[in-house]
Scaffold this motif. Structure first.
Motif, PDB file in Angstrom:
ATOM      1  N   GLY A  61       0.846  -1.182   0.000  1.00 63.06           N
ATOM      2  CA  GLY A  61       0.000   0.000   0.000  1.00 63.06           C
ATOM      3  C   GLY A  61       0.881   1.231   0.000  1.00 63.06           C
ATOM      4  N   VAL A  62       0.582   2.168  -0.888  1.00 62.86           N
ATOM      5  CA  VAL A  62       1.366   3.392  -1.015  1.00 62.86           C
ATOM      6  C   VAL A  62       0.468   4.575  -0.661  1.00 62.86           C
ATOM      7  CG1 VAL A  62       2.764   4.803  -2.574  1.00 62.86           C
ATOM      8  CG2 VAL A  62       2.728   2.318  -2.850  1.00 62.86           C
ATOM      9  N   GLN A  63       0.978   5.468   0.186  1.00 63.05           N
ATOM     10  CA  GLN A  63       0.219   6.645   0.581  1.00 63.05           C
ATOM     11  C   GLN A  63      -0.121   7.483  -0.647  1.00 63.05           C
ATOM     12  OE1 GLN A  63       2.436   8.825   3.498  1.00 63.05           O
ATOM     13  NE2 GLN A  63       2.541   7.102   4.904  1.00 63.05           N
ATOM     14  N   HIS A  64      -1.325   8.018  -0.678  1.00 59.75           N
ATOM     15  CA  HIS A  64      -1.822   8.893  -1.733  1.00 59.75           C
ATOM     16  C   HIS A  64      -1.915   8.206  -3.096  1.00 59.75           C
ATOM     17  CE1 HIS A  64      -1.310  11.934   1.279  1.00 59.75           C
ATOM     18  NE2 HIS A  64      -0.004  11.746   1.308  1.00 59.75           N
ATOM     19  N   ALA A  65      -1.996   6.883  -3.096  1.00 62.94           N
ATOM     20  CA  ALA A  65      -2.187   6.116  -4.329  1.00 62.94           C
ATOM     21  C   ALA A  65      -3.485   5.328  -4.178  1.00 62.94           C
ATOM     22  CB  ALA A  65      -1.024   5.176  -4.582  1.00 62.94           C
ATOM     23  N   ALA A 101      13.946  -0.616   5.082  1.00 67.36           N
ATOM     24  CA  ALA A 101      13.377   0.614   4.519  1.00 67.36           C
ATOM     25  C   ALA A 101      12.727   1.452   5.608  1.00 67.36           C
ATOM     26  CB  ALA A 101      12.369   0.268   3.426  1.00 67.36           C
ATOM     27  N   LEU A 102      12.009   0.824   6.516  1.00 68.30           N
ATOM     28  CA  LEU A 102      11.325   1.570   7.570  1.00 68.30           C
ATOM     29  C   LEU A 102      12.283   2.075   8.646  1.00 68.30           C
ATOM     30  CD1 LEU A 102       8.071  -0.540   7.996  1.00 68.30           C
ATOM     31  CD2 LEU A 102       8.343   1.651   6.833  1.00 68.30           C
ATOM     32  N   ALA A 103      13.404   1.394   8.841  1.00 69.66           N
ATOM     33  CA  ALA A 103      14.387   1.810   9.837  1.00 69.66           C
ATOM     34  C   ALA A 103      15.280   2.938   9.329  1.00 69.66           C
ATOM     35  CB  ALA A 103      15.243   0.622  10.249  1.00 69.66           C
ATOM     36  N   GLY A 104      15.159   3.273   8.055  1.00 64.38           N
ATOM     37  CA  GLY A 104      15.966   4.350   7.497  1.00 64.38           C
ATOM     38  C   GLY A 104      17.290   3.899   6.932  1.00 64.38           C
ATOM     39  N   LYS A 105      17.539   2.583   6.911  1.00 66.71           N
ATOM     40  CA  LYS A 105      18.784   2.073   6.328  1.00 66.71           C
ATOM     41  C   LYS A 105      18.794   2.227   4.816  1.00 66.71           C
ATOM     42  CE  LYS A 105      19.547  -1.334   9.943  1.00 66.71           C
ATOM     43  NZ  LYS A 105      19.669  -2.764  10.255  1.00 66.71           N
ATOM     44  N   SER A 106      17.605   2.277   4.232  1.00 66.82           N
ATOM     45  CA  SER A 106      17.461   2.430   2.792  1.00 66.82           C
ATOM     46  C   SER A 106      16.322   3.407   2.524  1.00 66.82           C
ATOM     47  CB  SER A 106      17.149   1.076   2.149  1.00 66.82           C
ATOM     48  OG  SER A 106      16.846   1.228   0.787  1.00 66.82           O
ATOM     49  N   ASP A 128      10.399  -9.029  -8.982  1.00 58.70           N
ATOM     50  CA  ASP A 128       9.269  -9.913  -9.257  1.00 58.70           C
ATOM     51  C   ASP A 128       9.743 -11.154 -10.010  1.00 58.70           C
ATOM     52  OD1 ASP A 128       9.559  -9.160 -11.909  1.00 58.70           O
ATOM     53  OD2 ASP A 128       7.553  -8.313 -12.094  1.00 58.70           O
ATOM     54  N   ASP A 129       8.800 -12.050 -10.312  1.00 60.99           N
ATOM     55  CA  ASP A 129       9.132 -13.308 -10.983  1.00 60.99           C
ATOM     56  C   ASP A 129       9.662 -13.123 -12.398  1.00 60.99           C
ATOM     57  OD1 ASP A 129       8.468 -14.813  -8.798  1.00 60.99           O
ATOM     58  OD2 ASP A 129       6.457 -15.313  -9.502  1.00 60.99           O
ATOM     59  N   HIS A 130       9.402 -11.980 -13.005  1.00 65.33           N
ATOM     60  CA  HIS A 130       9.824 -11.723 -14.386  1.00 65.33           C
ATOM     61  C   HIS A 130      11.147 -10.961 -14.444  1.00 65.33           C
ATOM     62  CE1 HIS A 130       5.959 -13.186 -15.746  1.00 65.33           C
ATOM     63  NE2 HIS A 130       5.376 -12.396 -14.864  1.00 65.33           N
ATOM     64  N   GLY A 131      11.789 -10.754 -13.293  1.00 64.53           N
ATOM     65  CA  GLY A 131      13.071 -10.062 -13.267  1.00 64.53           C
ATOM     66  C   GLY A 131      12.966  -8.555 -13.173  1.00 64.53           C
ATOM     67  N   ARG A 132      11.759  -8.023 -13.100  1.00 64.09           N
ATOM     68  CA  ARG A 132      11.593  -6.577 -12.965  1.00 64.09           C
ATOM     69  C   ARG A 132      11.799  -6.185 -11.512  1.00 64.09           C
ATOM     70  NH1 ARG A 132       6.099  -6.733 -16.316  1.00 64.09           N
ATOM     71  NH2 ARG A 132       5.739  -8.195 -14.628  1.00 64.09           N
ATOM     72  N   LYS A 133      12.218  -4.958 -11.297  1.00 63.76           N
ATOM     73  CA  LYS A 133      12.452  -4.459  -9.954  1.00 63.76           C
ATOM     74  C   LYS A 133      11.384  -3.420  -9.622  1.00 63.76           C
ATOM     75  CE  LYS A 133      16.630  -4.201  -8.311  1.00 63.76           C
ATOM     76  NZ  LYS A 133      17.991  -3.779  -7.929  1.00 63.76           N
ATOM     77  N   VAL A 134      10.776  -3.543  -8.443  1.00 64.24           N
ATOM     78  CA  VAL A 134       9.765  -2.603  -7.971  1.00 64.24           C
ATOM     79  C   VAL A 134      10.410  -1.772  -6.870  1.00 64.24           C
ATOM     80  CG1 VAL A 134       7.519  -2.356  -6.870  1.00 64.24           C
ATOM     81  CG2 VAL A 134       7.898  -4.189  -8.515  1.00 64.24           C
ATOM     82  N   LEU A 135      10.391  -0.447  -7.034  1.00 66.05           N
ATOM     83  CA  LEU A 135      10.982   0.465  -6.061  1.00 66.05           C
ATOM     84  C   LEU A 135       9.895   1.373  -5.507  1.00 66.05           C
ATOM     85  CD1 LEU A 135      14.088   1.516  -8.168  1.00 66.05           C
ATOM     86  CD2 LEU A 135      14.032  -0.153  -6.332  1.00 66.05           C
ATOM     87  N   VAL A 136       9.798   1.446  -4.186  1.00 67.20           N
ATOM     88  CA  VAL A 136       8.817   2.292  -3.528  1.00 67.20           C
ATOM     89  C   VAL A 136       9.561   3.133  -2.494  1.00 67.20           C
ATOM     90  CG1 VAL A 136       6.717   2.356  -2.140  1.00 67.20           C
ATOM     91  CG2 VAL A 136       7.029   0.542  -3.823  1.00 67.20           C
ATOM     92  N   PRO A 137       9.375   4.464  -2.501  1.00 68.34           N
ATOM     93  CA  PRO A 137      10.020   5.292  -1.474  1.00 68.34           C
ATOM     94  C   PRO A 137       9.555   4.867  -0.079  1.00 68.34           C
ATOM     95  CG  PRO A 137       9.083   6.657  -3.218  1.00 68.34           C
ATOM     96  CD  PRO A 137       8.612   5.260  -3.452  1.00 68.34           C
ATOM     97  N   SER A 138      10.486   4.675   0.831  1.00 69.63           N
ATOM     98  CA  SER A 138      10.143   4.157   2.157  1.00 69.63           C
ATOM     99  C   SER A 138       9.257   5.107   2.948  1.00 69.63           C
ATOM    100  CB  SER A 138      11.408   3.831   2.947  1.00 69.63           C
ATOM    101  OG  SER A 138      12.216   4.978   3.083  1.00 69.63           O
TER     102      SER A 138
END
Length: 75
Positions: free
Chosen positions: A6-10, A32-37, A44-54
């Motif tokens: 779930g992404v805020q404002h989406a 991501a939530l601890a601020g390390k990233s 995903d299974d198809h080799g794509r990368k999903v990036l979401v701002p923490s």
């Protein structure tokens, strides 16, 4: 592994089918939530990368993939 993000404002959640284990996904979310990233990064299974701002994460649901039935037989 099915991961719903779930992404805020989406208006819709992001659904990812990943070959990563539940522990790997949980560790990536925790980092991501601890601020390390600054980004939650999943492949995903198809080799794509999903990036979401923490800082935009609303929730992450980790579950087993749904078994897809193939065929036309009666249940």
């Amino acid at each position: 592994m099915e991961v719903k993000i779930g992404v805020q404002h989406a208006p819709r959640e992001i659904v990812v089918e990943s070959a990563q284990t539940a522990e790997e996904v949980e560790q990536a979310v925790a980092d991501a939530l601890a601020g390390k990233s600054q980004l939650l990064s999943l492949k995903d299974d198809h080799g794509r990368k999903v990036l979401v701002p923490s800082d935009r994460l609303a929730y992450v649901e980790i579950g087993e993939p749904a078994v897809r039935k193939v065929g036309f037989s009666a249940l």
